[in-house]
Enzyme design. Structure first.
Site, PDB file in Angstrom:
ATOM      1  N   LYS A  27       5.984   1.172  -5.581  1.00  0.00           N
ATOM      2  CA  LYS A  27       5.977   1.311  -4.125  1.00  0.00           C
ATOM      3  C   LYS A  27       7.018   0.362  -3.554  1.00  0.00           C
ATOM      4  O   LYS A  27       6.959  -0.843  -3.772  1.00  0.00           O
ATOM      5  CB  LYS A  27       4.594   0.966  -3.556  1.00  0.00           C
ATOM      6  N   ASP A  66      -0.667   3.552   8.699  1.00  0.00           N
ATOM      7  CA  ASP A  66      -0.577   2.319   7.910  1.00  0.00           C
ATOM      8  C   ASP A  66      -0.997   2.548   6.452  1.00  0.00           C
ATOM      9  O   ASP A  66      -0.812   1.675   5.615  1.00  0.00           O
ATOM     10  CB  ASP A  66      -1.441   1.232   8.562  1.00  0.00           C
ATOM     11  N   LYS A  94       0.101  -2.758  12.831  1.00  0.00           N
ATOM     12  CA  LYS A  94      -0.673  -3.907  12.357  1.00  0.00           C
ATOM     13  C   LYS A  94      -0.709  -4.989  13.427  1.00  0.00           C
ATOM     14  O   LYS A  94       0.210  -5.087  14.240  1.00  0.00           O
ATOM     15  CB  LYS A  94      -0.004  -4.501  11.106  1.00  0.00           C
ATOM     16  N   ASP A 104       6.512  -3.050   6.221  1.00  0.00           N
ATOM     17  CA  ASP A 104       5.387  -2.228   6.648  1.00  0.00           C
ATOM     18  C   ASP A 104       4.799  -2.783   7.942  1.00  0.00           C
ATOM     19  O   ASP A 104       3.998  -3.709   7.923  1.00  0.00           O
ATOM     20  CB  ASP A 104       4.320  -2.201   5.539  1.00  0.00           C
ATOM     21  N   ASP A 161       6.056  -5.800   0.824  1.00  0.00           N
ATOM     22  CA  ASP A 161       5.365  -4.552   0.506  1.00  0.00           C
ATOM     23  C   ASP A 161       6.178  -3.666  -0.452  1.00  0.00           C
ATOM     24  O   ASP A 161       5.832  -2.514  -0.693  1.00  0.00           O
ATOM     25  CB  ASP A 161       5.039  -3.806   1.816  1.00  0.00           C
ATOM     26  N   ARG A 164       0.581   5.186  -0.331  1.00  0.00           N
ATOM     27  CA  ARG A 164       0.122   6.322  -1.140  1.00  0.00           C
ATOM     28  C   ARG A 164       0.960   7.570  -0.859  1.00  0.00           C
ATOM     29  O   ARG A 164       1.123   8.417  -1.742  1.00  0.00           O
ATOM     30  CB  ARG A 164      -1.379   6.547  -0.893  1.00  0.00           C
ATOM     31  N   GLU A 191       0.510   4.121   4.190  1.00  0.00           N
ATOM     32  CA  GLU A 191       1.787   4.787   3.906  1.00  0.00           C
ATOM     33  C   GLU A 191       2.189   4.716   2.440  1.00  0.00           C
ATOM     34  O   GLU A 191       2.922   5.583   1.953  1.00  0.00           O
ATOM     35  CB  GLU A 191       2.897   4.174   4.774  1.00  0.00           C
TER      36      GLU A 191
END
Ligand code: BES
Ligand code: MN
Ligand code: ZN
Length: 498
Positions: free
Chosen positions: A263, A345, A275, A268, A286, A349, A347
């Site tokens: 990933k 959020d 967030k 993010d 991230d 996956r 995201e």
């Protein structure tokens, strides 16, 4: 990096220079060459140990300045604890402890790689050398004033070993693995204004110098492939998304490769499901999964691993914007399966869904291991000590578990099952991208499993281990480089031609 550590190997009988480092067990016994080097100082060590309540526990250190009876300027006794059953990770730690005692400025140090029952193996001595370098790593690229004298410390370290030639050879390979960890740490530590998807792809492309084949998919190429899940995440960003496929062919020609998927969310914000401001800066990390895959590919290629390996990373930036994806949107993934976006959020996956499917279909690997800073829930469940592991294959899971124990990059297996899977069914699409508060790491893993197409697979949720974990004997950096040593060990132990 301002810290420079030079490690060389000499025979155990060589005269020690500078700070002398020796090992004892938990009954304060030392090996024969060490006893000889200490000479008249053996009694001094016993007295100092009593005075400092030093019992030779694993990783404990007894620091004696200007010791009488030996030539050394300083004597450092490091406890090895119970000498039986020591793992590679223990020797890394010993190296880390020794590095922690290096003063600023220029230093010479000699480390006697000997346990009470004799010389350490080359692998063990080399693990000490690796530990020294891992501990000394510092990310100070953006500090205009470096700590320490004249821009940092320099150390010339001799490891006194049983077989200097063999140790030197083993350190060449191990050094490439340390380089891989450092590459991963650098990537995680870089600020997000510098390291965005295109720049990340450029850095991954440097692996070409080592003979890795690197293919970069731009937005147009991904549109053509139908990667609507990944592209939906990136559509709110001014920085275009990328997918990078890296191939190292060190094994038998035509043999199916093993594969690693990362990933790479370069930042993010959460997107429209934004967030809170507190600690949002941490979300520059991230992309820790992608960083690990690049570091791993470096390690394997540089040490010319005898295996076919594919690394694949999905690189995006998750931003709120007039063009950003909304909760309620439905996207079509490369697999053809549709996904209702509940929370923008969740995201990671979505990015992995398309990259996993791409690898399963185009690469047809022996297995896929993905790494992702996927859920806050895994940090609640396991803290920062273990990564969460989810797998559809017991053999792969057991091998990862063992590699974790040996390397110190530990994993803990978590469950999967149909009862969890149904929590991500959607009333409007084939699935939704969140499964509610309960078992949040598990429903995230269930989501990924819908995109592996039956390929043997393991998912490592590294949200707690890739960044911001407490400092350790071998890591003082925010970005830890977690996973590089774990997966290098997995490949070395099971997937390389001998
Ligand atoms: N990148 C985060 C997960 C994360 C959190 C990593 C803290 C490291 C530290 C991920 O994209 C995320 O936001 N996950 C959400 C999922 C939720 C919306 C279902 C989370 O964990 O809260
Ligand atoms: Mn997120
Ligand atoms: Zn994320």
């Amino acid at each position: 990096m301002s810290d420079a550590i030079k490690v060389g190997f000499v025979p155990l009988s060589a005269a020690a220079r500078g700070i002398l480092v020796v090992f004892c067990d938990d009954s304060l016994q030392v090996g024969p060459a060490t006893a000889k080097a200490l000479g008249g100082a053996v009694e001094l060590v016993k007295r100092a140990a009593t005075a400092a309540a030093f019992k030779g526990k694993s990783g404990a250190a007894l620091d004696i300045l200007a010791p009488e009876g030996v030539k050394a300027t300083r004597l450092l006794v490091i406890g090895a604890g119970k000498a039986a059953g020591l793992k590679a990770n223990d020797f890394l730690k010993f190296g880390g402890v020794a590095a922690s005692k290096l003063p600023a400025g220029t230093t010479t140090m000699t480390i006697m790689a000997e346990l009470p029952d004799g010389a350490m193996t080359s692998e063990q001595a080399v693990a000490i050398a690796s530990g020294l370098r891992l501990r000394a790593y510092k990310f100070d690229r953006y500090k205009t004033k470096k700590d320490g004298e004249e821009g940092g410390s320099r150390a010339d370290i001799s490891l006194a070993v049983g077989d200097a030639g063999a140790a030197k050879k083993a350190f060449t390979a191990a050094g490439h693995v340390v380089d891989g960890v450092i590459i991963a740490r650098d990537l995680v530590n870089e600020p997000p204004n510098v390291l965005f998807p295109e720049e990340f792809a450029r850095r991954a492309s440097q692996l070409r110098k080592l003979g890795v084949k690197v293919e970069v998919l731009d937005v147009k190429a991904m549109q053509k492939l139908g990667m609507g899940a990944l592209l939906g995440v990136g559509q709110g960003s001014a920085r275009p998304s990328r997918t990078v496929i890296m191939r190292w062919d060190g094994g038998k020609k035509g043999e199916a490769p093993v594969s690693f998927v990362g990933k790479g969310v370069c930042f993010d914000t959460g997107g429209i499901s934004i967030k809170p401001a507190g600690s949002m800066e941490d979300m520059k990390g991230d992309m820790g999964g992608a960083a690990c895959v690049v570091g791993l590919m470096h390690a394997l290629a540089a040490r010319k691993a005898k295996a076919n390996v594919v690394g694949a990373i999905g690189l995006v930036e998750n931003m709120p914007d007039g063009n950003a994806q909304r909760p309620g949107d439905i996207v079509t993934s490369m697999s053809g399966q549709t996904i209702e976006i509940i929370n923008t959020d969740a995201e990671g996956r979505l990015v992995l869904a398309d990259v996993l499917w791409y690898v399963a279909k185009k690469v047809k690997p022996k297995f896929m291991v993905d790494l992702a800073t996927l859920t806050g829930a895994i940090v609640v469940a396991l803290g920062t000590e273990h990564a969460g592991m989810f797998s559809n294959n017991d053999e792969l899971a057991e091998r990862l578990l063992a590699a974790g124990m040996e390397s110190g990059d530990k994993v803990w297996r978590m469950p999967l099952g149909p009862e969890y899977d149904k929590l991500i069914d959607s009333q409007f699409a084939d699935m939704k991208n969140t499964g509610g508060r309960h078992g949040g790491s598990i429903t995230a893993a269930q989501f990924l499993q819908r995109f592996v197409d039956g390929t043997p697979w393991a998912h490592l949720d590294i949200a707690g281990t890739a960044m911001g974990a407490p400092k350790t004997d071998i890591n003082q950096s925010w970005g830890s480089g977690y996973g590089v040593r774990l997966l290098d060990r997995l490949v070395a132990d099971h997937y390389e031609r001998k």
